[in-house]
Write an enzyme that holds these catalytic residues in place. Structure first.
Site, PDB file in Angstrom:
ATOM      1  CB  CYS A  11      -6.756   1.065  -3.848  1.00 34.07           C
ATOM      2  SG  CYS A  11      -5.627   1.360  -2.486  1.00 34.07           S
TER       3      CYS A  11
HETATM    4  N1  LIG Z   1      -4.954   3.113   1.825  1.00 32.36           N
HETATM    5  C1  LIG Z   1      -4.956   1.900   1.355  1.00 32.36           C
HETATM    6  O1  LIG Z   1      -5.851   1.116   1.657  1.00 32.36           O
HETATM    7  C2  LIG Z   1      -3.859   1.397   0.447  1.00 32.36           C
HETATM    8  C3  LIG Z   1      -3.775   0.018   0.191  1.00 32.36           C
HETATM    9  C4  LIG Z   1      -2.765  -0.465  -0.628  1.00 32.36           C
HETATM   10  C5  LIG Z   1      -1.882   0.443  -1.213  1.00 32.36           C
HETATM   11  N2  LIG Z   1      -1.987   1.783  -0.971  1.00 32.36           N
HETATM   12  C6  LIG Z   1      -1.029   2.671  -1.613  1.00 32.36           C
HETATM   13  O2  LIG Z   1      -0.075   3.101  -0.636  1.00 32.36           O
HETATM   14  C7  LIG Z   1       0.325   4.438  -0.927  1.00 32.36           C
HETATM   15  C8  LIG Z   1       0.088   5.318   0.291  1.00 32.36           C
HETATM   16  O3  LIG Z   1      -1.306   5.374   0.528  1.00 32.36           O
HETATM   17  P1  LIG Z   1      -1.927   5.823   1.912  1.00 32.36           P
HETATM   18  O4  LIG Z   1      -3.355   5.401   1.858  1.00 32.36           O
HETATM   19  O5  LIG Z   1      -1.087   5.377   3.055  1.00 32.36           O
HETATM   20  O6  LIG Z   1      -1.818   7.419   1.771  1.00 32.36           O
HETATM   21  P2  LIG Z   1      -2.132   8.500   2.924  1.00 32.36           P
HETATM   22  O7  LIG Z   1      -2.562   9.720   2.204  1.00 32.36           O
HETATM   23  O8  LIG Z   1      -2.978   7.912   3.982  1.00 32.36           O
HETATM   24  O9  LIG Z   1      -0.708   8.755   3.597  1.00 32.36           O
HETATM   25  C9  LIG Z   1       0.383   9.209   2.920  1.00 32.36           C
HETATM   26  C10 LIG Z   1       1.212  10.079   3.867  1.00 32.36           C
HETATM   27  O10 LIG Z   1       2.374  10.475   3.136  1.00 32.36           O
HETATM   28  C11 LIG Z   1       2.685  11.794   3.491  1.00 32.36           C
HETATM   29  N3  LIG Z   1       3.532  12.364   2.457  1.00 32.36           N
HETATM   30  C12 LIG Z   1       3.193  12.883   1.259  1.00 32.36           C
HETATM   31  N4  LIG Z   1       4.300  13.284   0.600  1.00 32.36           N
HETATM   32  C13 LIG Z   1       5.355  13.013   1.408  1.00 32.36           C
HETATM   33  C14 LIG Z   1       6.749  13.208   1.277  1.00 32.36           C
HETATM   34  N5  LIG Z   1       7.273  13.748   0.182  1.00 32.36           N
HETATM   35  N6  LIG Z   1       7.539  12.832   2.308  1.00 32.36           N
HETATM   36  C15 LIG Z   1       7.012  12.287   3.418  1.00 32.36           C
HETATM   37  N7  LIG Z   1       5.686  12.077   3.590  1.00 32.36           N
HETATM   38  C16 LIG Z   1       4.881  12.433   2.588  1.00 32.36           C
HETATM   39  C17 LIG Z   1       1.339  12.470   3.627  1.00 32.36           C
HETATM   40  O11 LIG Z   1       1.428  13.639   4.410  1.00 32.36           O
HETATM   41  C18 LIG Z   1       0.508  11.362   4.293  1.00 32.36           C
HETATM   42  O12 LIG Z   1       0.530  11.470   5.696  1.00 32.36           O
HETATM   43  C19 LIG Z   1      -0.456   4.851  -2.160  1.00 32.36           C
HETATM   44  O13 LIG Z   1       0.321   4.607  -3.300  1.00 32.36           O
HETATM   45  C20 LIG Z   1      -1.636   3.923  -2.163  1.00 32.36           C
HETATM   46  O14 LIG Z   1      -2.151   3.717  -3.463  1.00 32.36           O
HETATM   47  C21 LIG Z   1      -2.947   2.267  -0.135  1.00 32.36           C
END
Ligand SMILES: NC(=O)c1ccc[n+]([C@@H]2O[C@H](COP(=O)([O-])OP(=O)(O)OC[C@H]3O[C@@H](n4cnc5c(N)ncnc54)[C@H](O)[C@@H]3O)[C@@H](O)[C@H]2O)c1
Length: 422
Positions: free
Chosen positions: A266
């Site tokens: 992030c």
């Molecule tokens: N990790 C954090 O601490 C956090 C905190 C706040 C916000 N976010 C935001 O949340 C969002 C997700 O982050 P995350 O950390 O969960 O990511 P991540 O990489 O852990 O997980 C995302 C998942 O989405 C899947 N994916 C990708 N494309 C896809 C599609 N077209 N259809 C279905 N699944 C798909 C991936 O295979 C993966 O398993 C991002 O925008 C991030 O900035 C993350």
């Protein structure tokens, strides 16, 4: 929620955000289907095995066994859910520009299965305008439906903080902004049974920008204290003591700690989503750029601190020295290494000719290396990049030859000429 659908909510993206969401919703009595493009992730979830540290398998398994959570690679399943929450990655391109391809692909895959009355909520962090300018046209094109009139569409930023236990999804207020009033209300209703405090804003753009403000606030304040750390190094002042002293002010000050650089999915990335969008408005976001510059420079500054410590503490140069990096995750007590400053520090030390190993109880493999036992006495220098709990840092100081501490983990155990701090 209707009783006809098989699921209350389809969560698209079974990652750091999606899996904890599924757990929180399921524990609040909702039926959840997780959709992911990775079959191995889906299969593991359906076996009750969690790959996300914040959701232990012992919590996930009963939810899977009771049917409250299941996972699939088939996006058509969204037709069997009342609401759809999108939590897919939003990285930066190598040129540091927003990469919305996962949102675009997710939208294209669920669009054909949208039906009237659906509530679609985007949670991925992104620039203001994404919900309306990027997501809405794809969903409308693929479904033949009209957002607002046929289905609800909103943005509700995710605030998960991996490893944090004092706040959960339920106790962290949720910001919700729809493309119109009824979308805001429909999306807010989705969270109300699970989150104690739902805060609605008048537009999706306000919700999108609120998330970026939160992360930019951190990035800028961390940069400020990182700059101070570099000045303190020249002035011979202990920056940690200064921050602790300032933090005794009970109002008007918020404490941020210096460190070897930003990490995680992030804070190092999200601010640049706004700088990119701002250019469209002929506006340059100088705080964001400056903070990025200072924070990105920290691993280089850290290399020079390590070099000085070896020089003065062991009469050695970086070249040929044996260095142990202690902690490679991007923050303490988790195993997430995304954007971890340890990666750049490791690369810089290797490039300088050092022989580098690492120890991290949470990270078995990193950058082609395997975590080694913690034997500080076997190295010319031990560099504390991430301070996990459960490590006896006083013992590291006792056994090590030269210790470089970027986290103030050795506080109280410092030895002059042996422990070097940021
Ligand atoms: N990790 C954090 O601490 C956090 C905190 C706040 C916000 N976010 C935001 O949340 C969002 C997700 O982050 P995350 O950390 O969960 O990511 P991540 O990489 O852990 O997980 C995302 C998942 O989405 C899947 N994916 C990708 N494309 C896809 C599609 N077209 N259809 C279905 N699944 C798909 C991936 O295979 C993966 O398993 C991002 O925008 C991030 O900035 C993350």
């Amino acid at each position: 929620m209707s009783n006809d659908a098989s699921y209350d909510i389809a969560v698209i993206g079974a990652g750091y955000v999606g899996v904890p969401h599924a757990q929180a919703f399921a524990e609040a009595g909702k039926r959840i289907v997780l959709v992911d493009v990775l079959p191995e992730v889906v299969d593991a979830i359906n076996r009750g095995e969690s790959h996300i540290g914040d959701v232990p398998s012992e919590r996930l398994k009963p939810l899977v066994e009771s049917g409250a959570i299941r996972a699939t690679v088939d996006p058509a399943v969204v037709a069997d859910a009342d609401a759809i929450v999108i939590a897919v990655p939003t990285p930066l391109s190598p040129q540091r520009e927003p990469d919305l391809s996962a949102i675009e692909r997710a939208a294209a895959s669920i669009g054909p299965h949208l039906r009237k009355g659906h509530v679609v909520v985007l949670e991925s962090t992104t620039y203001p305008g994404t919900t309306k300018e990027v997501l809405q046209p794809i969903l409308e094109r693929e479904s033949g439906l009209k957002a607002g009139a046929d289905f609800h569409l909103a943005f509700a930023p995710e605030r998960v903080d991996p490893g944090r236990t004092d706040f959960t999804m339920s106790t962290t207020p949720k910001v919700v902004g729809g493309i119109d009033e009824s979308s805001t209300e429909a999306a807010a209703g989705l969270y109300r049974g699970v989150v104690e405090d739902v805060h609605t804003v008048s537009t999706a753009e306000a919700a999108e920008l609120s998330k970026l403000l939160e992360n930019i606030f951190r990035s800028v304040n961390i940069a400020l204290v990182n700059e101070l750390a570099q000045l303190c190094d020249r002035m011979g002042i202990d920056v940690w003591e200064v921050v602790d002293a300032a933090a005794t002010k009970p109002f008007g000050f918020m404490s941020f700690k210096p460190g070897p650089g930003l990490g995680g999915h992030c804070i190092p990335l999200d601010p640049f989503y706004l700088s990119w969008k701002a250019r469209e408005y002929d506006f340059s976001t100088r705080f964001i750029e400056l903070a990025g510059e200072i924070n990105n420079n920290m691993p280089y500054f850290c290399r020079s601190v390590i070099s000085q410590a070896l020089n003065h503490g062991a009469q050695k140069s970086l070249r040929g020295s044996k260095i142990l990096i202690l902690g490679v995750a991007y923050k303490s007590d988790i195993g997430d290494v995304r954007e971890s400053p340890a990666e750049k520090i490791l690369m810089l030390l290797r490039t300088a000719g050092a022989e580098v190993a690492y120890h991290d109880v949470h990270v078995a493999e990193f950058d082609g290396l395997t975590s080694v036992p913690l034997e500080p006495e076997n190295y010319d220098c031990v560099v504390i990049v991430t301070a996990h709990s459960g490590i006896d840092y006083a013992d590291v100081v006792r056994r090590g030859k030269v210790i470089v501490d970027f986290r103030n983990a050795t506080k109280g155990a410092e030895v002059d000429g042996k422990v070097w701090k940021l």
